[in-house]
Design an enzyme around this catalytic site. Structure first.
Site, PDB file in Angstrom:
ATOM      1  N   LYS A  44      38.728  31.046  27.512  1.00 17.73           N
ATOM      2  CA  LYS A  44      40.198  31.119  27.435  1.00 17.73           C
ATOM      3  C   LYS A  44      40.819  29.864  28.025  1.00 17.73           C
ATOM      4  CE  LYS A  44      40.319  33.764  31.732  1.00 17.73           C
ATOM      5  NZ  LYS A  44      40.424  35.120  32.292  1.00 17.73           N
ATOM      6  N   ARG A 139      46.039  45.943  36.270  1.00 19.74           N
ATOM      7  CA  ARG A 139      46.483  44.901  35.364  1.00 19.74           C
ATOM      8  C   ARG A 139      46.404  45.542  33.983  1.00 19.74           C
ATOM      9  NH1 ARG A 139      43.946  38.849  35.538  1.00 19.74           N
ATOM     10  NH2 ARG A 139      42.323  39.903  34.362  1.00 19.74           N
ATOM     11  N   TYR A 271      57.020   9.293  49.046  1.00 18.94           N
ATOM     12  CA  TYR A 271      58.248  10.100  49.077  1.00 18.94           C
ATOM     13  C   TYR A 271      58.317  10.927  50.347  1.00 18.94           C
ATOM     14  CZ  TYR A 271      59.275   9.080  44.177  1.00 18.94           C
ATOM     15  OH  TYR A 271      59.581   8.453  43.003  1.00 18.94           O
ATOM     16  N   MET A 319      54.483  11.739  40.959  1.00 15.94           N
ATOM     17  CA  MET A 319      54.252  12.171  39.580  1.00 15.94           C
ATOM     18  C   MET A 319      53.063  11.436  38.947  1.00 15.94           C
ATOM     19  SD  MET A 319      56.824  12.090  36.312  1.00 15.94           S
ATOM     20  CE  MET A 319      58.007  13.248  36.936  1.00 15.94           C
TER      21      MET A 319
HETATM   22  C1  LIG Z   1      39.175  35.401  32.862  1.00 12.18           C
HETATM   23  C2  LIG Z   1      38.417  36.642  32.654  1.00 12.18           C
HETATM   24  C3  LIG Z   1      37.042  36.671  32.892  1.00 12.18           C
HETATM   25  C4  LIG Z   1      36.298  35.503  33.493  1.00 12.18           C
HETATM   26  O1  LIG Z   1      36.630  35.398  34.859  1.00 12.18           O
HETATM   27  P1  LIG Z   1      35.937  34.318  35.803  1.00 12.18           P
HETATM   28  O2  LIG Z   1      36.402  34.676  37.161  1.00 12.18           O
HETATM   29  O3  LIG Z   1      36.429  32.992  35.369  1.00 12.18           O
HETATM   30  O4  LIG Z   1      34.485  34.469  35.612  1.00 12.18           O
HETATM   31  C5  LIG Z   1      36.358  37.829  32.594  1.00 12.18           C
HETATM   32  N1  LIG Z   1      37.005  38.914  32.100  1.00 12.18           N
HETATM   33  C6  LIG Z   1      38.322  38.922  31.874  1.00 12.18           C
HETATM   34  C7  LIG Z   1      38.967  40.153  31.340  1.00 12.18           C
HETATM   35  C8  LIG Z   1      39.082  37.793  32.152  1.00 12.18           C
HETATM   36  O5  LIG Z   1      40.395  37.809  31.929  1.00 12.18           O
END
Ligand SMILES: *Cc1c(COP(=O)(O)O)cnc(C)c1O
Length: 376
Positions: A44, A139, A271, A319
């Site tokens: 992802k 979640r 800055y 930046m």
């Molecule tokens: C992102 C995610 C993972 C992977 O998590 P990591 O901590 O990067 O290994 C696995 N399952 C779900 C549902 C996720 O959203």
């Protein structure tokens, strides 16, 4: 000439890390004479900032791929990925199901609305789903007292020819910490017991590395793990480094010194003048700033490697630039290479920690303006 900043993505580091996970799972399986689970490599967020193409090359030995974005899933199919693809948030509207159908995607189902959309869809083949339980993270997923009726509904849809396999899935909130996995795992086992067979998927990176035994298959149900961050060579744990886990950083962010300043006692840097020299100092200015994805919250003291020597960031990150202390680093000039994180630099986790965040965030936030080179 572009600015000297660039990121290198090592495909061999990606495959090495997948191998580390594979070996860990094989060992756990051997220990109890069970079968090792299959791996959904999580790609992802543009493969945690590494790019889908690099991930496809690096994870060719994984059994499946998992992501959220339908466009990324389609890209994987079009690039020739023939194995399972899991959508971790499932689909969002009825039109998405056309893509699920056309590209043969496996989808998480975590709401009644998604079951309704499936019931109304006209699809050319059965859809494989992973029915998600909310085992306490709150979640995504069906609450424990709603799960079995969702499962029954899914089974009816299978009888009607809409669904193919119905898997069971959950996600751990605390696999990386002292709370561990026992509580949610117990919820999962008691809720899913006796419901019917299908694939099971519970483990992210932390759970896969720390509790590989829970993904070992003993009966006829296929287990799938879902590691993400560890495949990119960063650690899911606060108390264990990626290096200690045998992982290699897949992303290296590098730049160069583009300016030098000699400071006298009392001179200030950057800055807000947040850093003031308490002795004569030599300062290097690096072509890397928060618009490149380097965290602005990384303060004075954040590790950084200049010309092979480890030193520290000083003052506020701008930046497009940041400053480093060269006082004890010999022979540095304009053009000297700088390693912000990755191979021969500090680990991305060290930089993240200095900025009050986690390696995940830095990897995902690599800015599109940073040129990426892929190495085999
Ligand atoms: C992102 C995610 C993972 C992977 O998590 P990591 O901590 O990067 O290994 C696995 N399952 C779900 C549902 C996720 O959203």
């Amino acid at each position: 000439m572009p600015r000297p900043i660039h990121a290198t993505i090592s495909v061999s580091a990606l495959s090495h890390n997948l191998d580390v996970v594979r070996r860990r799972l094989d060992q756990a399986a051997q220990a109890v004479a069970g079968r090792a689970p299959s791996i959904w490599a999580v790609i992802k967020a543009n493969a945690y900032g590494h790019g889908i193409d690099a991930a496809l090359a690096g994870f060719s030995a994984a059994q499946g791929l998992a992501m959220l974005d339908l466009a990324e899933a389609v890209r994987c199919r079009e690039a020739g990925w023939g194995g399972p693809i899991l959508l971790l948030e499932g689909f969002f509207q009825p039109a998405d199901l056309e893509l699920v159908d056309r590209y043969h995607l496996t989808t998480t189902v975590h709401t009644r609305e998604q079951l309704d959309m499936l019931a109304q869809a006209r699809l050319s083949r059965r859809v494989d789903i992973m029915l998600k339980l909310n085992s306490g993270m709150n979640r995504l997923g069906f609450a424990p007292d709603a799960y079995s009726s969702a499962y029954t509904r899914a089974k009816q849809l299978r009888e009607q020819g809409v669904l193919g396999s119905i898997g069971k899935m959950m996600h751990f909130a605390c696999a990386d910490g002292p709370q561990g996995v026992a509580g949610p795992l117990q919820v999962f086992e008691s809720v899913t017991q006796g419901l019917g067979s299908g694939p099971i998927s519970v483990c992210n990176s932390a759970a896969t590395l720390r509790y590989p035994e829970i993904a070992v298959t003993r009966g006829d149900e296929a287990h799938w793990v879902r590691p993400g961050i560890c495949l990119y060579g960063a650690s899911p744990f606060e108390d264990q480094s990626a290096e200690a886990l045998g992982l290699l950083p897949a992303m290296s962010l590098r730049s160069e010194i583009i300016g030098i300043q000699d400071l006298s006692v009392g001179d200030e840097i950057g800055y807000g003048a947040t850093f003031r020299a308490d002795r004569p100092m030599r300062i290097g200015v690096v072509a890397c700033g928060y618009a490149d994805g380097y965290p602005r919250h990384a303060g004075t003291g954040t590790p950084i490697v200049v010309g092979g020597a480890r030193t520290r960031l000083v003052g506020r990150v701008s930046m497009d630039m940041l400053a480093v202390d060269l006082t004890s680093v010999p022979a540095v000039g304009v053009g000297t290479p700088v390693s912000l994180w990755g191979q021969d630099g500090p680990s991305v986790d060290e930089v993240a920690q200095a900025a009050g965040t986690i390696g995940y965030e830095l990897l995902c936030a690599l800015a599109p303006r940073v040129p990426v080179k892929r190495t085999s």
